[in-house]
Scaffold this motif. Structure first.
Motif, PDB file in Angstrom:
ATOM      1  N   TYR A  89       0.565   6.593  -1.995  1.00  0.00           N
ATOM      2  CA  TYR A  89       0.590   6.121  -3.406  1.00  0.00           C
ATOM      3  C   TYR A  89      -0.784   6.099  -3.963  1.00  0.00           C
ATOM      4  CZ  TYR A  89       3.819   3.023  -1.918  1.00  0.00           C
ATOM      5  OH  TYR A  89       5.543   2.406  -2.141  1.00  0.00           O
ATOM      6  N   TYR A  90      -0.888   6.685  -5.116  1.00  0.00           N
ATOM      7  CA  TYR A  90      -2.081   6.766  -5.635  1.00  0.00           C
ATOM      8  C   TYR A  90      -3.107   5.511  -6.218  1.00  0.00           C
ATOM      9  CZ  TYR A  90      -5.915   9.343  -7.483  1.00  0.00           C
ATOM     10  OH  TYR A  90      -7.043  10.078  -7.844  1.00  0.00           O
ATOM     11  N   GLU A  93       0.226   3.877  -7.631  1.00  0.00           N
ATOM     12  CA  GLU A  93       1.478   4.001  -8.092  1.00  0.00           C
ATOM     13  C   GLU A  93       1.754   4.803  -7.135  1.00  0.00           C
ATOM     14  OE1 GLU A  93       3.274   3.539 -11.534  1.00  0.00           O
ATOM     15  OE2 GLU A  93       1.340   2.265 -11.394  1.00  0.00           O
ATOM     16  N   ILE A  95       3.672   8.055  -5.607  1.00  0.00           N
ATOM     17  CA  ILE A  95       4.020   8.930  -5.461  1.00  0.00           C
ATOM     18  C   ILE A  95       5.193   9.942  -5.215  1.00  0.00           C
ATOM     19  CG2 ILE A  95       2.809  11.615  -5.104  1.00  0.00           C
ATOM     20  CD1 ILE A  95       0.451  10.491  -4.513  1.00  0.00           C
ATOM     21  N   VAL A 101       5.546  14.941  -1.889  1.00  0.00           N
ATOM     22  CA  VAL A 101       4.120  15.602  -1.479  1.00  0.00           C
ATOM     23  C   VAL A 101       3.776  16.876  -1.345  1.00  0.00           C
ATOM     24  CG1 VAL A 101       1.965  14.543  -0.277  1.00  0.00           C
ATOM     25  CG2 VAL A 101       3.061  13.237  -0.987  1.00  0.00           C
ATOM     26  N   LEU A 110      -0.213  18.154  -6.418  1.00  0.00           N
ATOM     27  CA  LEU A 110      -0.973  17.492  -5.695  1.00  0.00           C
ATOM     28  C   LEU A 110      -2.522  17.595  -6.170  1.00  0.00           C
ATOM     29  CD1 LEU A 110      -0.394  14.834  -4.139  1.00  0.00           C
ATOM     30  CD2 LEU A 110      -0.640  16.017  -2.311  1.00  0.00           C
ATOM     31  N   ILE A 113      -3.969  15.791  -9.195  1.00  0.00           N
ATOM     32  CA  ILE A 113      -3.383  14.244  -9.491  1.00  0.00           C
ATOM     33  C   ILE A 113      -4.484  13.580  -8.994  1.00  0.00           C
ATOM     34  CG2 ILE A 113      -1.725  12.609  -8.612  1.00  0.00           C
ATOM     35  CD1 ILE A 113       0.683  14.495  -9.373  1.00  0.00           C
TER      36      ILE A 113
END
Length: 116
Positions: A89-90, A93, A95, A101, A110, A113
Motif C-alpha cells: 500500500y502506498y 492506496e 498497489i 509490484v 514503481l 510512483i
C-alpha cells in the motif's frame, strides 16, 4: 542504510478491531508492506522478492509480519479483496501483490510512483 522498519502492534487484535487496525496501519504509514516474515528475514519467496525490490529502490517502508497475527493474515485479504500476500500500500492506496509490484518495477514505473 536501513530502509525498512518492522511494525509490532501495541495491543492485541480482536475481530471487532481488525478492520480499524488494518486501516490504521495503511493510513499511518506512507509505504506499508504486509508480508510473511520480517524485512530482515522474509519467510516466503514472494515476500523476499518485494523486500529486494524495495531495497534496490532505496525507499523507506514499514513491514508487518502477518505470520504473527492470524486475524490480520486473513483479514488483509478481505480488506483488499486480494487473495495473496505480500500486499503493498502506498499513501493509503493498494498497489498490489508481488506480481504487480515486480511488473511495475521492471517497467521502471514503481520508482516513479514511490518517489513522486
Amino acid at each position: 542504510m536501513q530502509t525498512a522498519q518492522d511494525i509490532k502492534l501495541e495491543k492485541p487484535v480482536t475481530p471487532f478491531s481488525l478492520k480499524e487496525t488494518i486501516n490504521g496501519l495503511i493510513q499511518d504509514n506512507k509505504l506499508m508492506v504486509f508480508m510473511k516474515g520480517t524485512s530482515l528475514m522474509p519467510q516466503c519467496g514472494y515476500s523476499a522478492q518485494v523486500v529486494g525490490i524495495m531495497s534496490e529502490l532505496g525507499v523507506e517502508y514499514k513491514a508487518f509480519n502477518i505470520l504473527e497475527e492470524p486475524l490480520i493474515r486473513e483479514g488483509i485479504k478481505e480488506f483488499s479483496q486480494w487473495p495473496t500476500i505480500p500486499q503493498i500500500y502506498y499513501k493509503g492506496e493498494f498497489i498490489g501483490g508481488c506480481d504487480i509490484v515486480t511488473e511495475l518495477f521492471q517497467k521502471g514505473e514503481l520508482e516513479a510512483i514511490l518517489k513522486a
